[in-house]
Enzyme design. Structure first.
Site, short mmCIF file in Angstrom:
data_model
loop_
_atom_site.label_atom_id
_atom_site.label_comp_id
_atom_site.label_asym_id
_atom_site.label_seq_id
_atom_site.Cartn_x
_atom_site.Cartn_y
_atom_site.Cartn_z
N LYS A 310 1.04 -1.33 -0.12
CA LYS A 310 -0.31 -0.08 0.23
C LYS A 310 1.13 1.41 -0.05
O LYS A 310 1.96 1.09 0.43
CB LYS A 310 -1.14 -0.04 1.22
CG LYS A 310 -2.24 -1.21 0.61
CD LYS A 310 -3.13 -0.47 1.94
CE LYS A 310 -3.97 -2.14 1.34
NZ LYS A 310 -5.45 -2.02 2.06
N ARG A 360 -3.71 -10.36 4.02
CA ARG A 360 -3.65 -10.17 3.65
C ARG A 360 -2.69 -9.80 2.45
O ARG A 360 -2.05 -8.27 3.09
CB ARG A 360 -5.53 -9.43 2.97
CG ARG A 360 -5.90 -8.86 1.65
CD ARG A 360 -7.35 -8.89 2.19
NE ARG A 360 -8.03 -8.65 0.38
CZ ARG A 360 -7.09 -7.61 -0.33
NH1 ARG A 360 -6.61 -6.57 -0.20
NH2 ARG A 360 -8.00 -7.59 -1.82
N1 HH2 Z 1 -7.55 -4.03 1.34
C1 HH2 Z 1 -8.18 -4.10 -0.38
C2 HH2 Z 1 -8.91 -4.94 -0.59
N2 HH2 Z 1 -10.07 -5.55 0.15
N3 HH2 Z 1 -9.74 -6.60 2.00
C3 HH2 Z 1 -9.58 -5.65 3.54
N4 HH2 Z 1 -10.47 -6.63 4.69
N5 HH2 Z 1 -8.33 -5.19 3.91
C4 HH2 Z 1 -7.78 -4.85 3.05
O1 HH2 Z 1 -6.78 -4.08 4.18
C5 HH2 Z 1 -8.08 -4.38 1.70
C6 HH2 Z 1 -9.39 -5.41 1.69
C7 HH2 Z 1 -7.14 -2.58 -1.29
O2 HH2 Z 1 -5.97 -3.11 -1.97
P1 HH2 Z 1 -6.01 -4.76 -3.24
O3 HH2 Z 1 -6.97 -5.90 -2.85
O4 HH2 Z 1 -4.60 -4.64 -3.48
O5 HH2 Z 1 -5.67 -3.19 -4.69
P2 HH2 Z 1 -7.80 -2.80 -4.94
O6 HH2 Z 1 -8.30 -2.07 -4.04
O7 HH2 Z 1 -6.79 -1.85 -6.23
O8 HH2 Z 1 -8.14 -3.63 -5.97
#
Ligand code: HH2
Length: 388
Positions: A310, A360
């Site tokens: 992040k 995660r």
């Molecule tokens: N962060 C993201 C998405 N889902 N779910 C939980 N429970 N906790 C988190 O910190 C979290 C999440 C954002 O990260 P990512 O899926 O890598 O990116 P994007 O939202 O751009 O798909």
């Protein structure tokens, strides 16, 4: 002694708001056979407070600060007072505090989106996504978390049909191959279809606020449920995030969401809470949450942390005068292929030392290794000798 069942309806509403441990900073060091709990009197009406004190033998109730009620009793005796939602909750809270978390469990991230901030566009074709899911599991992911809508800062919602089209075939195939699958969605329609297709978890970054059918659905299905904190909405959440005390504010929010779960009959055994690293938070907020994960455990529920790759990691670089190669991209741009592995592992280590039980991550192999070592460092237990 007051019949504990008298508490049922009020306890369902109040107990999750009111609970915390006396030793929040290192809860797993409590003696395993003694429950020591503190209830925040601030959440209780005077008659509830009196009735609660009545329900415990006088010697079990200890004087504490004026805004706290403190209890101490053998864990078995606590369990024997079930069934009652309040005592069940106290018992579950105690169990979570007394038992050292086992090996942290890893959720491997699989974004089937074109625009996720790190892996956007790589796994849009279902066959590529399924192959990636298998790789994540082979690298040590306990759960594959499939998402079809980016929630990165500045992102816009996608139509529900698009989200369904992206995640369903992937969830179905991975579940059919025996993998434990989670669906990362804010919509009950997507969650329902994914659960029908074999998913066992719903990971809802809105913690059930965006879709009134989400929590009842989870209650009905008995699936795992991740409740995440977010301030505002993805499109605007990073504009001016402000908190009095970010950890206290996040805890209050999560308590309220746990109460919402109880109100519709969600089984708390399968609920996990998540501070939502990067969701409406500046660098200092993310750092405070990582430093104080132990306090988040005071809800008595496992804590999941998602700090992987992040942007606060890039901000930490800049704060100390360094710049990673990915930081030359526009902040918030999609599909940058950012890595930030070192920072991700440092954040994960802090989270595990604080008691996080679920992580995660994008880089499953490296993260699982770091998490195992961090767990051994944390627990001060001697690992068994290697076999063979
Ligand atoms: N962060 C993201 C998405 N889902 N779910 C939980 N429970 N906790 C988190 O910190 C979290 C999440 C954002 O990260 P990512 O899926 O890598 O990116 P994007 O939202 O751009 O798909």
């Amino acid at each position: 002694m007051t019949d504990p069942r008298l508490f049922d309806s009020r306890a369902r509403r109040l107990a999750p708001r009111a609970l915390h441990f006396t030793a929040a900073a290192s809860p797993w060091r409590l003696a395993p056979d003694v429950a020591r709990l503190a209830l925040r009197a601030a959440g209780l009406e005077p008659d509830e407070r009196r009735a609660l004190a009545d329900a415990w033998d006088p010697h079990e109730l200890h004087a504490g600060p004026p805004d706290e009620l403190r209890f101490q009793m053998p864990a078995d005796a606590l369990r024997a007072r079930s069934p009652s939602p309040l005592f069940d909750l106290l018992a579950a809270t105690h169990a979570a505090a007394a038992a050292p978390p086992a090996r942290p469990r890893v959720f491997g991230i699989l974004n089937t989106t074109p625009d996720s901030f790190s892996d956007g566009g790589r796994y849009v074709a279902p066959a590529d996504a399924v192959a990636r899911g298998r790789d994540l599991a082979a690298a040590g992911a306990d759960v594959v978390d499939v998402g079809g809508e980016s929630t990165r800062p500045g992102s816009e919602p996608v139509p529900v049909e698009v989200e369904l089209e992206r995640v369903l075939p992937v969830v179905q195939e991975l579940a059919a191959q025996g993998l434990e699958v989670s669906v990362d969605t804010r919509r009950a329609a997507v969650a329902r279809a994914a659960l029908d297709a074999g998913a066992r978890w719903v990971n809802d970054v809105s913690a059930g606020r965006d879709d009134p059918e989400m929590l009842p659905l989870c209650a009905e299905r008995g699936c795992g449920l991740v409740l995440m904190h977010m301030l505002g909405r993805p499109r605007t959440m990073q504009e001016h995030p402000r908190y009095d005390d970010v950890v206290a504010d996040v805890l209050e929010f999560l308590r309220e969401r746990v109460a919402a779960c109880l109100a519709v009959g969600v089984q708390l055994e399968r609920v996990v809470v998540d501070p939502g690293i990067g969701f409406g938070k500046r660098l200092e907020h993310n750092l405070a949450l990582l430093r104080r994960v132990g306090e988040l455990r005071s809800l008595g529920l496992p804590v999941l942390v998602g700090a992987s790759r992040k942007s606060f990691i890039a901000q930490a670089n800049r704060a100390l005068g360094a710049e990673g190669p990915e930081d030359r991209h526009e902040p918030g741009a999609a599909g940058q292929g950012v890595e930030r592995l070192g920072g991700s592992l440092a954040a994960l280590t802090a989270a595990v030392l604080g008691g996080a039980e679920l992580l995660r991550v994008h880089d499953v192999f490296e993260s699982a290794e770091a998490a195992r070592l961090a767990a051994l460092l944390r627990d001060e237990t001697t690992p068994p000798p290697p076999r063979g």
